[in-house]
Design a protein around this motif. Structure first.
Motif, PDB file in Angstrom:
ATOM      1  N   ALA A  98       0.543  -1.453   0.174  1.00  0.00           N
ATOM      2  CA  ALA A  98       0.069  -0.038   0.049  1.00  0.00           C
ATOM      3  C   ALA A  98       0.607   1.055  -0.192  1.00  0.00           C
ATOM      4  O   ALA A  98       1.687   1.335   0.798  1.00  0.00           O
ATOM      5  N   ASN A  99       0.719   2.672  -0.615  1.00  0.00           N
ATOM      6  CA  ASN A  99       1.049   3.769  -0.340  1.00  0.00           C
ATOM      7  C   ASN A  99       0.527   4.626   0.467  1.00  0.00           C
ATOM      8  O   ASN A  99       1.354   5.724   0.605  1.00  0.00           O
ATOM      9  N   GLY A 100      -0.489   4.145   1.512  1.00  0.00           N
ATOM     10  CA  GLY A 100      -1.084   4.792   1.999  1.00  0.00           C
ATOM     11  C   GLY A 100      -1.824   4.193   3.081  1.00  0.00           C
ATOM     12  O   GLY A 100      -2.685   3.343   2.456  1.00  0.00           O
ATOM     13  N   TYR A 101      -2.387   4.529   4.176  1.00  0.00           N
ATOM     14  CA  TYR A 101      -3.117   4.189   5.082  1.00  0.00           C
ATOM     15  C   TYR A 101      -3.329   5.582   5.651  1.00  0.00           C
ATOM     16  O   TYR A 101      -3.117   6.022   6.527  1.00  0.00           O
ATOM     17  N   ILE A 102      -4.881   5.223   5.881  1.00  0.00           N
ATOM     18  CA  ILE A 102      -5.547   6.635   6.365  1.00  0.00           C
ATOM     19  C   ILE A 102      -6.698   6.183   7.272  1.00  0.00           C
ATOM     20  O   ILE A 102      -7.809   4.902   6.359  1.00  0.00           O
ATOM     21  N   LEU A 103      -7.699   6.467   8.280  1.00  0.00           N
ATOM     22  CA  LEU A 103      -8.261   6.052   8.636  1.00  0.00           C
ATOM     23  C   LEU A 103      -9.909   7.416   8.025  1.00  0.00           C
ATOM     24  O   LEU A 103      -9.722   7.816   8.199  1.00  0.00           O
ATOM     25  N   LYS A 104     -11.433   5.790   8.393  1.00  0.00           N
ATOM     26  CA  LYS A 104     -12.565   7.126   7.723  1.00  0.00           C
ATOM     27  C   LYS A 104     -12.926   7.726   8.455  1.00  0.00           C
ATOM     28  O   LYS A 104     -13.715   8.706   8.105  1.00  0.00           O
ATOM     29  N   ASP A 105     -12.189   8.434   9.545  1.00  0.00           N
ATOM     30  CA  ASP A 105     -12.875   9.305  10.079  1.00  0.00           C
ATOM     31  C   ASP A 105     -12.235  11.055  10.576  1.00  0.00           C
ATOM     32  O   ASP A 105     -11.883  12.085  10.585  1.00  0.00           O
ATOM     33  N   VAL A 106     -10.753  10.683   9.162  1.00  0.00           N
ATOM     34  CA  VAL A 106     -10.383  11.810   9.485  1.00  0.00           C
ATOM     35  C   VAL A 106     -11.052  13.015   8.083  1.00  0.00           C
ATOM     36  O   VAL A 106     -11.928  12.715   8.025  1.00  0.00           O
ATOM     37  N   PRO A 107     -10.234  14.335   8.341  1.00  0.00           N
ATOM     38  CA  PRO A 107     -11.403  15.018   8.397  1.00  0.00           C
ATOM     39  C   PRO A 107     -11.074  14.975   6.445  1.00  0.00           C
ATOM     40  O   PRO A 107      -9.856  14.723   6.008  1.00  0.00           O
ATOM     41  N   GLY A 108     -11.687  16.364   5.333  1.00  0.00           N
ATOM     42  CA  GLY A 108     -12.350  15.871   4.547  1.00  0.00           C
ATOM     43  C   GLY A 108     -10.730  16.120   3.674  1.00  0.00           C
ATOM     44  O   GLY A 108      -9.997  16.065   2.826  1.00  0.00           O
ATOM     45  N   ASN A 109      -9.854  17.539   4.401  1.00  0.00           N
ATOM     46  CA  ASN A 109      -8.714  18.109   4.267  1.00  0.00           C
ATOM     47  C   ASN A 109      -8.292  17.543   3.975  1.00  0.00           C
ATOM     48  O   ASN A 109      -6.903  16.885   3.189  1.00  0.00           O
ATOM     49  N   GLU A 110      -7.784  16.288   4.939  1.00  0.00           N
ATOM     50  CA  GLU A 110      -6.636  15.714   5.274  1.00  0.00           C
ATOM     51  C   GLU A 110      -7.066  14.586   3.566  1.00  0.00           C
ATOM     52  O   GLU A 110      -5.826  13.598   3.787  1.00  0.00           O
ATOM     53  N   LEU A 111      -8.302  14.204   3.699  1.00  0.00           N
ATOM     54  CA  LEU A 111      -8.231  13.119   2.409  1.00  0.00           C
ATOM     55  C   LEU A 111      -7.510  13.353   1.729  1.00  0.00           C
ATOM     56  O   LEU A 111      -7.329  12.903   0.166  1.00  0.00           O
ATOM     57  N   ILE A 112      -7.784  15.072   0.781  1.00  0.00           N
ATOM     58  CA  ILE A 112      -7.570  15.207   0.006  1.00  0.00           C
ATOM     59  C   ILE A 112      -5.429  15.145  -0.358  1.00  0.00           C
ATOM     60  O   ILE A 112      -5.395  15.287  -0.961  1.00  0.00           O
ATOM     61  N   ALA A 113      -5.349  15.732   0.661  1.00  0.00           N
ATOM     62  CA  ALA A 113      -4.138  15.911   0.740  1.00  0.00           C
ATOM     63  C   ALA A 113      -3.426  14.638   0.813  1.00  0.00           C
ATOM     64  O   ALA A 113      -2.364  14.674  -0.364  1.00  0.00           O
ATOM     65  N   ALA A 114      -4.094  13.399   1.307  1.00  0.00           N
ATOM     66  CA  ALA A 114      -3.463  12.190   1.349  1.00  0.00           C
ATOM     67  C   ALA A 114      -3.536  11.871  -0.084  1.00  0.00           C
ATOM     68  O   ALA A 114      -2.665  11.243  -0.943  1.00  0.00           O
ATOM     69  N   ILE A 115      -4.763  12.363  -0.872  1.00  0.00           N
ATOM     70  CA  ILE A 115      -4.784  11.349  -2.209  1.00  0.00           C
ATOM     71  C   ILE A 115      -3.846  12.348  -3.129  1.00  0.00           C
ATOM     72  O   ILE A 115      -2.878  11.442  -4.184  1.00  0.00           O
ATOM     73  N   LYS A 116      -3.867  13.110  -2.936  1.00  0.00           N
ATOM     74  CA  LYS A 116      -2.485  14.008  -4.324  1.00  0.00           C
ATOM     75  C   LYS A 116      -1.088  13.900  -3.699  1.00  0.00           C
ATOM     76  O   LYS A 116      -0.029  13.485  -4.506  1.00  0.00           O
ATOM     77  N   LYS A 117      -0.591  13.495  -2.696  1.00  0.00           N
ATOM     78  CA  LYS A 117      -0.067  12.974  -2.064  1.00  0.00           C
ATOM     79  C   LYS A 117       0.590  11.426  -2.586  1.00  0.00           C
ATOM     80  O   LYS A 117       2.192  11.356  -2.819  1.00  0.00           O
ATOM     81  N   VAL A 118      -0.015  10.992  -2.348  1.00  0.00           N
ATOM     82  CA  VAL A 118       0.018   9.220  -2.422  1.00  0.00           C
ATOM     83  C   VAL A 118       0.520   9.416  -4.250  1.00  0.00           C
ATOM     84  O   VAL A 118       0.737   9.104  -5.266  1.00  0.00           O
ATOM     85  N   ALA A 119      -0.886  10.080  -5.410  1.00  0.00           N
ATOM     86  CA  ALA A 119      -0.927  10.347  -6.435  1.00  0.00           C
ATOM     87  C   ALA A 119       0.982  10.654  -6.856  1.00  0.00           C
ATOM     88  O   ALA A 119       1.239  10.012  -8.327  1.00  0.00           O
ATOM     89  N   SER A 120       1.063  11.606  -6.226  1.00  0.00           N
ATOM     90  CA  SER A 120       2.545  11.965  -6.808  1.00  0.00           C
ATOM     91  C   SER A 120       3.525  11.391  -6.477  1.00  0.00           C
ATOM     92  O   SER A 120       4.744  11.788  -6.865  1.00  0.00           O
ATOM     93  N   GLY A 121       3.441   9.914  -6.241  1.00  0.00           N
ATOM     94  CA  GLY A 121       4.641   8.741  -5.957  1.00  0.00           C
ATOM     95  C   GLY A 121       5.637   8.936  -4.161  1.00  0.00           C
ATOM     96  O   GLY A 121       6.195   8.327  -4.114  1.00  0.00           O
ATOM     97  N   LYS A 122       4.596   9.625  -3.774  1.00  0.00           N
ATOM     98  CA  LYS A 122       4.712  10.093  -1.913  1.00  0.00           C
ATOM     99  C   LYS A 122       4.377   8.561  -0.663  1.00  0.00           C
ATOM    100  O   LYS A 122       2.522   8.257  -1.551  1.00  0.00           O
ATOM    101  N   SER A 123       4.486   8.223  -0.078  1.00  0.00           N
ATOM    102  CA  SER A 123       3.423   7.646   0.846  1.00  0.00           C
ATOM    103  C   SER A 123       3.091   8.502   1.540  1.00  0.00           C
ATOM    104  O   SER A 123       2.944   9.624   2.145  1.00  0.00           O
ATOM    105  N   TYR A 124       1.463   8.864   2.053  1.00  0.00           N
ATOM    106  CA  TYR A 124       0.951   8.912   3.053  1.00  0.00           C
ATOM    107  C   TYR A 124       0.071   8.294   4.535  1.00  0.00           C
ATOM    108  O   TYR A 124      -0.290   6.910   3.985  1.00  0.00           O
ATOM    109  N   PHE A 125       0.576   7.946   5.341  1.00  0.00           N
ATOM    110  CA  PHE A 125      -0.604   7.726   6.916  1.00  0.00           C
ATOM    111  C   PHE A 125      -1.063   8.518   7.307  1.00  0.00           C
ATOM    112  O   PHE A 125      -0.579   9.612   7.849  1.00  0.00           O
ATOM    113  N   SER A 126      -1.892   9.125   8.359  1.00  0.00           N
ATOM    114  CA  SER A 126      -2.827   9.721   8.668  1.00  0.00           C
ATOM    115  C   SER A 126      -1.653   9.805  10.489  1.00  0.00           C
ATOM    116  O   SER A 126      -1.087   8.580  10.427  1.00  0.00           O
ATOM    117  N   SER A 127      -2.455  10.580  10.838  1.00  0.00           N
ATOM    118  CA  SER A 127      -1.248  10.918  12.689  1.00  0.00           C
ATOM    119  C   SER A 127      -1.824   9.378  13.314  1.00  0.00           C
ATOM    120  O   SER A 127      -0.600   8.788  13.976  1.00  0.00           O
TER     121      SER A 127
END
Length: 206
Positions: A98-127
């Motif tokens: 997996a390139n990233g893992y976030i929980l369903k209760d994250v704020p919408g803006n964090e979800l957007i940030a995660a999608i953009k970061k992972v799409a750019s080739g980086k990893s993203y994991f919620s706090s």
């Protein structure tokens, strides 16, 4: 434009998520899947920049879909979106690529940030996920991987091949190969790319 495949078995949740993503000018929900089997079929038929995928789905769960995506070398980033915050799920997702893992209760803006970061080739994991991984690293994972193996991991993450690593450590190439094999077995990782990702995610590349 980031083309997203949204895979989740709850129609209402999917609908809400699709609406939130539609507010972003550079993100498009190109397709939706209501189970794992449908998600895999769509991934085999067309290209997506990223699949945003739940773990618990009927017919085929998200973790198995993730495993098949990597086995079949489908060109797609995978961001797991789950209600599960236990380390077994998180570590399994990482080991399967997996390139990233976030929980369903994250704020919408964090979800957007995660999608953009992972799409750019980086990893993203919620706090919350990062905290769990940090505790795991400080505990059993560092205990499993020896200091010597951590050094080998660091050199691998720097792009050195077996011969160069052997020169750096003043050992034989066969010894380096043995270290790599042992590391892969301990971490449940079957590729050099997976070792690099693990080293970066856990800060062993520094």
């Amino acid at each position: 434009m980031i083309k997203v495949l949204l895979a989740d078995d709850h129609p209402l949740f999917r609908e809400g998520l699709k609406y939130r993503l539609s507010l972003e000018p550079d993100i498009e929900v190109a397709q939706e899947a209501e189970n794992g089997k449908q998600a895999l079929e769509l991934l085999q038929q067309q290209c997506f920049d990223l699949v945003l995928m739940d773990i618990n789905m009927p017919e085929m769960d998200g973790m198995y879909v993730l495993e098949l995506i990597r086995e079949q070398e489908l060109d797609c980033k995978v961001l797991m979106l789950s209600m599960h915050d236990n380390k077994e799920y998180i570590l399994a997702a990482m080991r399967h690529g997996a390139n990233g893992y976030i929980l369903k209760d994250v704020p919408g803006n964090e979800l957007i940030a995660a999608i953009k970061k992972v799409a750019s080739g980086k990893s993203y994991f919620s706090s919350e996920v990062t905290e769990i991984l940090s505790k795991e690293l400080a505990g059993e994972q560092r205990g499993v991987v020896t200091r010597r193996e951590q050094l080998v991991l660091r050199l691998i993450s720097h792009g050195l091949n077996d011969k160069r690593i052997a020169q750096e450590l003043n050992v034989s190439v066969r010894t380096v190969e043995t270290h790599k094999r042992n590391i892969k077995q301990k971490l449940g990782i079957d590729s050099t790319a997976g070792l690099v990702r693990y080293a970066i995610d856990y800060g062993l590349d520094k």
